[in-house]
Design an enzyme around this catalytic site. Structure first.
Site, mmCIF file in Angstrom:
data_model
loop_
_atom_site.group_PDB
_atom_site.id
_atom_site.type_symbol
_atom_site.label_atom_id
_atom_site.label_comp_id
_atom_site.label_asym_id
_atom_site.label_seq_id
_atom_site.Cartn_x
_atom_site.Cartn_y
_atom_site.Cartn_z
ATOM 1 N N HIS A 1 4.258 -3.153 -10.312
ATOM 2 C CA HIS A 1 2.805 -2.686 -10.106
ATOM 3 C C HIS A 1 2.994 -2.903 -8.269
ATOM 4 O O HIS A 1 3.450 -3.906 -7.982
ATOM 5 C CB HIS A 1 1.559 -3.362 -10.375
ATOM 6 C CG HIS A 1 1.562 -5.033 -10.169
ATOM 7 N ND1 HIS A 1 2.448 -5.880 -11.194
ATOM 8 C CD2 HIS A 1 1.195 -5.793 -9.469
ATOM 9 C CE1 HIS A 1 2.415 -6.914 -11.046
ATOM 10 N NE2 HIS A 1 1.487 -6.918 -9.903
ATOM 11 N N HIS B 1 0.302 -3.697 -5.081
ATOM 12 C CA HIS B 1 -0.879 -3.790 -4.757
ATOM 13 C C HIS B 1 -1.391 -2.975 -3.466
ATOM 14 O O HIS B 1 -0.519 -2.879 -2.597
ATOM 15 C CB HIS B 1 -0.886 -5.319 -4.208
ATOM 16 C CG HIS B 1 -0.875 -6.473 -5.210
ATOM 17 N ND1 HIS B 1 -2.012 -7.087 -5.804
ATOM 18 C CD2 HIS B 1 0.173 -6.702 -5.886
ATOM 19 C CE1 HIS B 1 -1.686 -7.744 -6.668
ATOM 20 N NE2 HIS B 1 -0.230 -7.831 -6.840
HETATM 21 P P1 5GP Z 1 0.783 -10.170 -9.337
HETATM 22 O O1 5GP Z 1 0.532 -11.513 -9.318
HETATM 23 O O2 5GP Z 1 1.806 -9.894 -10.753
HETATM 24 O O3 5GP Z 1 1.242 -9.521 -8.272
HETATM 25 O O4 5GP Z 1 -0.388 -9.274 -9.557
HETATM 26 C C1 5GP Z 1 -1.173 -9.165 -11.002
HETATM 27 C C2 5GP Z 1 -2.527 -8.826 -10.608
HETATM 28 O O5 5GP Z 1 -2.995 -8.169 -11.870
HETATM 29 C C3 5GP Z 1 -3.470 -9.845 -10.106
HETATM 30 O O6 5GP Z 1 -3.751 -9.472 -8.702
HETATM 31 C C4 5GP Z 1 -4.560 -9.773 -11.088
HETATM 32 O O7 5GP Z 1 -5.903 -10.224 -10.733
HETATM 33 C C5 5GP Z 1 -4.395 -8.548 -11.725
HETATM 34 N N1 5GP Z 1 -4.812 -8.663 -13.160
HETATM 35 C C6 5GP Z 1 -4.527 -9.504 -14.063
HETATM 36 N N2 5GP Z 1 -4.975 -9.281 -15.401
HETATM 37 C C7 5GP Z 1 -5.874 -8.118 -14.974
HETATM 38 C C8 5GP Z 1 -6.709 -7.156 -16.116
HETATM 39 O O8 5GP Z 1 -6.629 -7.475 -17.145
HETATM 40 N N3 5GP Z 1 -7.152 -6.092 -15.326
HETATM 41 C C9 5GP Z 1 -7.078 -5.978 -14.090
HETATM 42 N N4 5GP Z 1 -7.675 -4.797 -13.606
HETATM 43 N N5 5GP Z 1 -6.510 -6.514 -13.111
HETATM 44 C C10 5GP Z 1 -5.643 -7.759 -13.807
#
Ligand code: 5GP
Length: 138
Positions: free
Chosen positions: A98, A100
């Site tokens: 993903h 951001h």
């Molecule tokens: P990472 O830390 O892997 O780069 O980002 C994962 C993101 O997914 C985090 O910013 C977190 O807040 C978001 N996230 C985790 N679980 C959920 C969810 O159930 N729904 C949504 N919309 N975002 C989520």
């Protein structure tokens, strides 16, 4: 076990959708680092950006660009951070690729601080390092 984004894509878990096409969805991040913080996610599962096929990667980046543009024009963001984390050591918490899109309004505002502090590089040979990486690029 399916990751949380696979479950969102399959409609098992609700989300606030910003965009959707055959290959990509974008949803508001549940933790809004700043207003409009959005995640752009390929529907097909890849663990991270490094394993995502190029054609799909380009689609994800295209959507990220368009959402960034909308954050500036509609939300009044003054800038945007667009980033992806690869693996836990780099801060990846959901193992499904993903990107951001984090709109920025005021310097230092909100829950997102990006500070790049160079390390001491006196023991690094930059020309050799560049060669080492260069020869491995496929
Ligand atoms: P990472 O830390 O892997 O780069 O980002 C994962 C993101 O997914 C985090 O910013 C977190 O807040 C978001 N996230 C985790 N679980 C959920 C969810 O159930 N729904 C949504 N919309 N975002 C989520």
């Amino acid at each position: 076990m399916k990751d949380i984004f696979c479950r969102i894509i399959e409609g098992e878990i609700p989300s606030n959708k910003v965009y959707e096409d055959d290959d990509v969805i974008a949803i508001l991040d549940i933790s809004q680092l700043t207003k409009g913080h959005t995640l752009v996610i390929p529907k097909e599962h890849y663990d991270n950006m490094l394993s995502c096929p190029k054609e799909l990667l380009h689609k994800v980046i295209d959507v990220a660009q368009r959402i960034g543009q909308a954050c500036v024009s509609v939300l009044g963001a003054k800038g945007v951070n667009i980033l992806t984390n690869v693996n836990e050591i780099a801060g990846q918490s959901v193992p499904h690729f993903h990107v951001h899109v984090i709109p920025r309004y005021v310097a230092g505002e909100g829950g997102f601080q990006l500070t790049m502090k160079p390390q001491d590089i006196s023991d690094l040979n930059l020309p050799m390092l560049a060669e080492e990486i260069k020869k491995e690029i496929k």
